[in-house]
Design an enzyme around this catalytic site. Structure first.
Site, PDB file in Angstrom:
ATOM      1  N   PRO A 146       0.824  -1.207   0.000  1.00 28.25           N
ATOM      2  CA  PRO A 146       0.000   0.000   0.000  1.00 28.25           C
ATOM      3  C   PRO A 146       0.859   1.259   0.000  1.00 28.25           C
ATOM      4  CG  PRO A 146      -0.833  -1.586   1.572  1.00 28.25           C
ATOM      5  CD  PRO A 146       0.483  -2.116   1.093  1.00 28.25           C
ATOM      6  N   GLU A 147       0.425   2.239  -0.769  1.00 32.49           N
ATOM      7  CA  GLU A 147       1.146   3.501  -0.849  1.00 32.49           C
ATOM      8  C   GLU A 147       0.393   4.550  -0.032  1.00 32.49           C
ATOM      9  OE1 GLU A 147       2.307   4.459  -4.868  1.00 32.49           O
ATOM     10  OE2 GLU A 147       2.456   2.355  -5.411  1.00 32.49           O
ATOM     11  N   ARG A 149       0.010 -12.792   4.771  1.00 27.88           N
ATOM     12  CA  ARG A 149       1.443 -12.992   4.511  1.00 27.88           C
ATOM     13  C   ARG A 149       2.329 -12.568   5.685  1.00 27.88           C
ATOM     14  NH1 ARG A 149       1.618 -10.395  -1.611  1.00 27.88           N
ATOM     15  NH2 ARG A 149      -0.325 -11.339  -2.341  1.00 27.88           N
ATOM     16  N   LYS A 184      21.998  14.507  -8.029  1.00 23.03           N
ATOM     17  CA  LYS A 184      21.742  13.066  -7.960  1.00 23.03           C
ATOM     18  C   LYS A 184      22.023  12.419  -9.308  1.00 23.03           C
ATOM     19  CE  LYS A 184      18.517  12.029  -4.210  1.00 23.03           C
ATOM     20  NZ  LYS A 184      19.417  11.008  -3.649  1.00 23.03           N
TER      21      LYS A 184
END
Length: 293
Positions: free
Chosen positions: A2-3, A123, A166
């Site tokens: 889930p985000e 799970r 980056k």
């Protein structure tokens, strides 16, 4: 996993049952989830009032009147449901009956407000932990998390500074939880598509040599805001195991512009491109090579 929108949807669903209520009794039906429960886990929760229920990135944080904080993470398949008066009604146009596998009900919060809040996790990749609020800045799970993407402080200048120099791809940078909190594969793909930026683009291109945000950074931040707010309004996405606490499935997946649309026409007006998929940093990336540059 889930985000941010899914976790925020769960938080809002749990809030009426938990916030301001006392945990009268706690059932631990096993000794562990992803990690063993702390030896004093139940003792520090029973009898405590949940003064507020918040979220940090993908974590739920329940503040207790004792000064402790209960941190909860859903993992891959974890979910909560709220059961009241012996019923477990899950109304909604997107309702799917829950499994009868009650063997996966691992933690039960009996709340003074009346309902029971049940954590189910087939799970067992989720976990729970208690820590003192005074030690939050040292808590390993949250101390290095970046800014909240829906917070007032998150803007193009902040994102540009975080990506300055980056050498990673733009997608990898957005998935880095120290750069921005709570974003995962689905919403990064969607935000990059809506801002017409390639997932392969160098993250540093969001910043000028002087460290100022480029126009790309502004468009990307706007897209992140838009896609997250739309997803929260829709109750999240029903990929794999995600459900709201009512049992109703989220339905933002019906609004996907690019995610999981390999081989379909690009939805950008005037674009004749076809959505492609490739594996990037071990994740499936969906994009339109024609309009995402």
């Amino acid at each position: 996993m889930p985000e941010l929108p899914e976790v925020e949807t769960v938080r809002r669903g749990l809030q009426p049952a938990m916030e301001g209520a006392r945990i009268d009794r706690l059932e631990l039906r096993r000794g562990d989830l992803r990690f063993p429960f702390q030896p004093d886990f139940a003792a520090r929760l029973q009898g405590r009032v949940v003064t507020s229920l918040g979220r940090r990135a993908k974590y739920l944080l329940a503040d207790l009147d004792s000064g402790d904080v209960l941190l909860m993470h859903l993992g891959m398949s974890g979910s909560f449901r709220v059961v009241s008066d012996g019923t477990n009604e899950m109304p909604g146009a997107f309702h799917h009956p829950r499994s009868d596998e009650r063997a996966h009900d691992h933690v039960v919060f009996h709340m003074s407000s009346g309902p029971s809040v049940i954590y189910n996790d087939p799970r067992r990749f989720g976990f729970m932990k208690i820590f003192a609020r005074s030690e939050a800045e040292q808590e390993p799970f949250i101390k290095d998390i970046g800014p909240e993407p829906l917070g007032n402080e998150f803007d193009a200048a902040m994102l540009a500074e975080a990506c300055r120099n980056k050498k990673t791809s733009l997608k990898a940078a957005l998935l880095d939880q120290t750069v921005v909190a709570g974003l995962g594969n689905i919403y990064v793909c969607e935000a990059l598509f809506r801002s017409h930026l390639s997932p392969r683009r160098l993250a540093a291109t969001l910043s000028t040599k002087k460290g100022e945000p480029t126009e790309r950074a502004t468009h990307l931040v706007d897209a992140i805001h838009d896609v997250l707010n739309l997803a929260i309004k829709a109750g999240g996405s029903s990929l794999r195991d995600h459900r709201q606490t009512s049992g109703e499935l989220g339905y933002f997946q019906h609004s996907f512009q690019v995610y999981d649309r390999e081989g379909e026409p690009c939805k950008t007006d005037g674009c004749s491109g076809i959505v492609k998929r490739f594996v990037q940093n071990g994740r499936s990336t969906f994009w339109c090579p024609k309009c995402q540059k």
